[in-house]
Scaffold this motif. Structure first.
Motif, mmCIF file in Angstrom:
data_model
loop_
_atom_site.group_PDB
_atom_site.id
_atom_site.type_symbol
_atom_site.label_atom_id
_atom_site.label_comp_id
_atom_site.label_asym_id
_atom_site.label_seq_id
_atom_site.Cartn_x
_atom_site.Cartn_y
_atom_site.Cartn_z
ATOM 1 N N LEU A 41 12.448 -27.787 4.753
ATOM 2 C CA LEU A 41 11.330 -28.257 3.929
ATOM 3 C C LEU A 41 11.598 -28.123 2.435
ATOM 4 O O LEU A 41 11.116 -28.936 1.640
ATOM 5 N N ASN A 125 7.576 -29.906 13.148
ATOM 6 C CA ASN A 125 6.196 -29.446 13.170
ATOM 7 C C ASN A 125 5.700 -29.099 11.768
ATOM 8 O O ASN A 125 4.592 -29.481 11.375
ATOM 9 N N ASP A 126 6.527 -28.407 10.987
ATOM 10 C CA ASP A 126 6.123 -28.039 9.626
ATOM 11 C C ASP A 126 5.987 -29.271 8.743
ATOM 12 O O ASP A 126 5.093 -29.348 7.899
ATOM 13 N N ARG A 129 2.702 -31.128 9.683
ATOM 14 C CA ARG A 129 1.482 -30.408 9.317
ATOM 15 C C ARG A 129 1.246 -30.354 7.816
ATOM 16 O O ARG A 129 0.109 -30.278 7.377
ATOM 17 N N GLY A 130 2.325 -30.405 7.037
ATOM 18 C CA GLY A 130 2.153 -30.121 5.621
ATOM 19 C C GLY A 130 2.451 -31.261 4.665
ATOM 20 O O GLY A 130 2.441 -31.047 3.458
ATOM 21 N N ARG A 131 2.708 -32.455 5.175
ATOM 22 C CA ARG A 131 3.144 -33.552 4.292
ATOM 23 C C ARG A 131 1.981 -34.497 4.019
ATOM 24 O O ARG A 131 1.668 -35.386 4.807
ATOM 25 N N GLN A 132 1.330 -34.320 2.881
ATOM 26 C CA GLN A 132 0.156 -35.135 2.558
ATOM 27 C C GLN A 132 0.511 -36.598 2.329
ATOM 28 O O GLN A 132 -0.324 -37.481 2.533
ATOM 29 N N ALA A 161 -1.486 -32.142 14.580
ATOM 30 C CA ALA A 161 -1.339 -32.210 13.130
ATOM 31 C C ALA A 161 -2.272 -33.245 12.507
ATOM 32 O O ALA A 161 -2.336 -33.357 11.289
#
Length: 224
Positions: A41, A125-126, A129-132, A161
């Motif tokens: 990431l 998964n990360d 979940r975290g990519r706007q 997600a």
């Protein structure tokens, strides 16, 4: 990098307007360039434009479809060794970029070491979940097999997600018309049961160009 022949527009448009199909054709006829690979990431590019991710089993024909989508030979690497790419690969579409395609690492590679499978799970998964900037994922399913249990893992990750996704059938030229109609119907039934899935399925062929014009339109539609 040589360009592929431009396929004729699909005779059975999936509800896309002629204007959207033509805008998408023009967009992907323009510059499409590799930006970077991100093995973790911390290496992700700044989220300055909308992103559309492409996911699929390691032998589903993802690289070939990306090459057909972008009307280029060799943009995405094809390999005889499924599961080689274990990074997120980013491609800018347009100059300046209007959107980015994200080639996600293939999944379902049976001979991969357990630590590689774990690394894939954490990275994907990360990212989801975290990519706007991520507006939609395209999940590729082989028309010859339909949705398998290994595919359901990524569908469930996307549902959890809350990432909107659309199922794309690949290699549609490899099955009879009646078999294709059956797998589309079965896939639509499952898609309608899932919270984040688009209810309509697109069938494509990277070799013959079937559904590619609609796929481009679906990408452009996804970024609003």
């Amino acid at each position: 990098m040589s360009e592929l022949p431009t396929p004729a527009p699909s005779e059975e448009s999936k509800g896309f307007s002629e204007e959207l199909v033509e805008s998408a054709r023009k967009l992907f006829a323009g510059p499409v360039t590799f930006l970077k690979s991100a093995p973790a990431l911390k290496f992700l590019p700044d989220p300055i434009v909308p992103e559309v991710a492409v996911a699929g089993r390691s032998n589903v024909g993802k690289s070939s479809l990306l090459n057909a989508l972008t009307n280029r030979n060799g943009l995405a690497r094809t390999s005889n060794t499924p599961g080689r790419t274990q990074e997120l690969n980013f491609f800018d579409v347009g100059t300046p970029p209007l959107l980015r395609l994200v080639d996600m690492p293939g999944y379902g590679f049976a001979k991969a070491p357990k630590d590689m499978v774990k690394q894939w799970r954490f990275l994907v998964n990360d990212f989801l979940r975290g990519r706007q900037a991520l507006k939609r994922a395209l999940v590729l399913i082989d028309s010859r097999h339909g949705i398998k249990e290994v595919d359901r893992e990524i569908l469930e990750m996307l549902d959890r997600a809350a990432v909107s996704y659309r199922i794309i059938l690949t290699k549609a030229d490899k099955v009879k018309a009646s078999e294709l109609a059956d797998v589309i119907a079965r896939t639509e039934v499952e898609a309608r049961k899932r919270a984040a899935a688009h209810p309509e399925i697109l069938a494509t062929s990277s070799e013959g160009g079937m559904g590619i014009a609609d796929l481009r339109a679906a990408v452009l539609e996804a970024i609003g």
